[in-house]
Design a protein around this motif. Structure first.
Motif, PDB file in Angstrom:
ATOM      1  N   ARG A   1      11.238  94.699  79.384  1.00 55.58           N
ATOM      2  CA  ARG A   1      10.352  94.517  80.812  1.00 55.58           C
ATOM      3  C   ARG A   1      10.283  95.925  81.676  1.00 55.58           C
ATOM      4  O   ARG A   1       9.476  96.423  82.105  1.00 55.58           O
ATOM      5  CB  ARG A   1      11.252  93.446  81.883  1.00 55.58           C
ATOM      6  N   GLU A   2      11.630  96.511  81.586  1.00 53.29           N
ATOM      7  CA  GLU A   2      11.563  97.868  82.093  1.00 53.29           C
ATOM      8  C   GLU A   2      10.288  98.743  81.467  1.00 53.29           C
ATOM      9  O   GLU A   2       9.708  99.530  82.216  1.00 53.29           O
ATOM     10  CB  GLU A   2      12.963  98.429  81.956  1.00 53.29           C
ATOM     11  N   SER A   3      10.500  98.616  80.307  1.00 52.34           N
ATOM     12  CA  SER A   3       9.244  99.621  79.433  1.00 52.34           C
ATOM     13  C   SER A   3       8.038  99.417  79.883  1.00 52.34           C
ATOM     14  O   SER A   3       7.207 100.119  79.963  1.00 52.34           O
ATOM     15  CB  SER A   3       9.637  99.480  77.805  1.00 52.34           C
ATOM     16  N   ARG A   4       7.818  97.884  79.805  1.00 55.78           N
ATOM     17  CA  ARG A   4       6.359  97.638  80.236  1.00 55.78           C
ATOM     18  C   ARG A   4       5.923  98.036  81.636  1.00 55.78           C
ATOM     19  O   ARG A   4       4.954  98.369  81.818  1.00 55.78           O
ATOM     20  CB  ARG A   4       6.272  95.807  80.004  1.00 55.78           C
ATOM     21  N   ARG A   5       6.916  97.817  82.591  1.00 51.21           N
ATOM     22  CA  ARG A   5       7.051  98.058  83.970  1.00 51.21           C
ATOM     23  C   ARG A   5       6.560  99.728  84.187  1.00 51.21           C
ATOM     24  O   ARG A   5       5.625 100.240  84.813  1.00 51.21           O
ATOM     25  CB  ARG A   5       7.962  98.109  84.854  1.00 51.21           C
ATOM     26  N   GLU A   6       7.208 100.612  83.220  1.00 53.44           N
ATOM     27  CA  GLU A   6       7.129 102.005  83.216  1.00 53.44           C
ATOM     28  C   GLU A   6       5.681 102.376  82.792  1.00 53.44           C
ATOM     29  O   GLU A   6       4.953 103.121  83.211  1.00 53.44           O
ATOM     30  CB  GLU A   6       8.105 102.639  82.552  1.00 53.44           C
ATOM     31  N   MET A   7       5.222 101.601  81.720  1.00 47.65           N
ATOM     32  CA  MET A   7       4.101 101.877  81.026  1.00 47.65           C
ATOM     33  C   MET A   7       2.759 101.446  82.060  1.00 47.65           C
ATOM     34  O   MET A   7       1.891 102.294  82.130  1.00 47.65           O
ATOM     35  CB  MET A   7       4.022 100.945  79.682  1.00 47.65           C
TER      36      MET A   7
END
Length: 156
Positions: A125-131
């Protein structure tokens, strides 16, 4: 974070239960070893005493002394039998303790697996948010550049 707090508590409790079960298993194993040593000691003592009786019979022995030797050997045999029963009971306790420890270990492992999955999900989720955030910044930059290019005179 609140969703993981109860799981962390469960993991801590499961770890403590597993550790307690491990300590109980270790205690039961030590007790079993003590009974095994007792059986060995009694067996050696019985063998030595039987050899003394044989030597005494070879040298000549009166009936009263013979009776005392035999009575003592019977009491050693009874003690050996009690110790063997105690060893069987202790072995059953060790097996039960081992099964309990394994059960506690499986419970802890399942909680750890759940925590790992949750951590992986949070990381995704954090990776997707950062992306998304990065994409948004890139898109805004491109939009500003296009707007800037469209507003500037074409020949200059």
């Amino acid at each position: 974070m609140n969703r993981q707090q109860p799981l962390d508590t469960l993991i801590d409790l499961a770890r403590e239960a597993r550790d307690n079960a491990g300590q109980a298993l270790a205690t039961d194993r030590r007790s079993r070893q003590q009974v095994e040593v007792q059986i060995e000691t009694l067996g050696r003592y019985r063998l030595e005493y039987a050899q003394r009786l044989q030597q005494a019979m070879f040298d000549g022995i009166d009936p009263a002394t013979m009776h005392n030797y035999q009575a003592f050997l019977r009491s050693l045999d009874a003690a050996l039998e009690r110790a063997r029963r105690a060893l069987d009971e202790q072995q059953q306790r060790v097996q039960a303790s081992q099964q309990h420890w394994q059960q506690q270990q499986r419970k802890l492992s399942s909680y750890d697996t759940l925590a790992t999955r949750r951590a992986e999900q949070a990381s995704r989720r954090e990776s997707r948010r950062e992306m998304r955030h990065s994409d948004e910044i890139t898109n805004n930059t491109l939009l500003r550049q296009r707007n800037h290019d469209a507003a500037s005179p074409s020949g200059a």
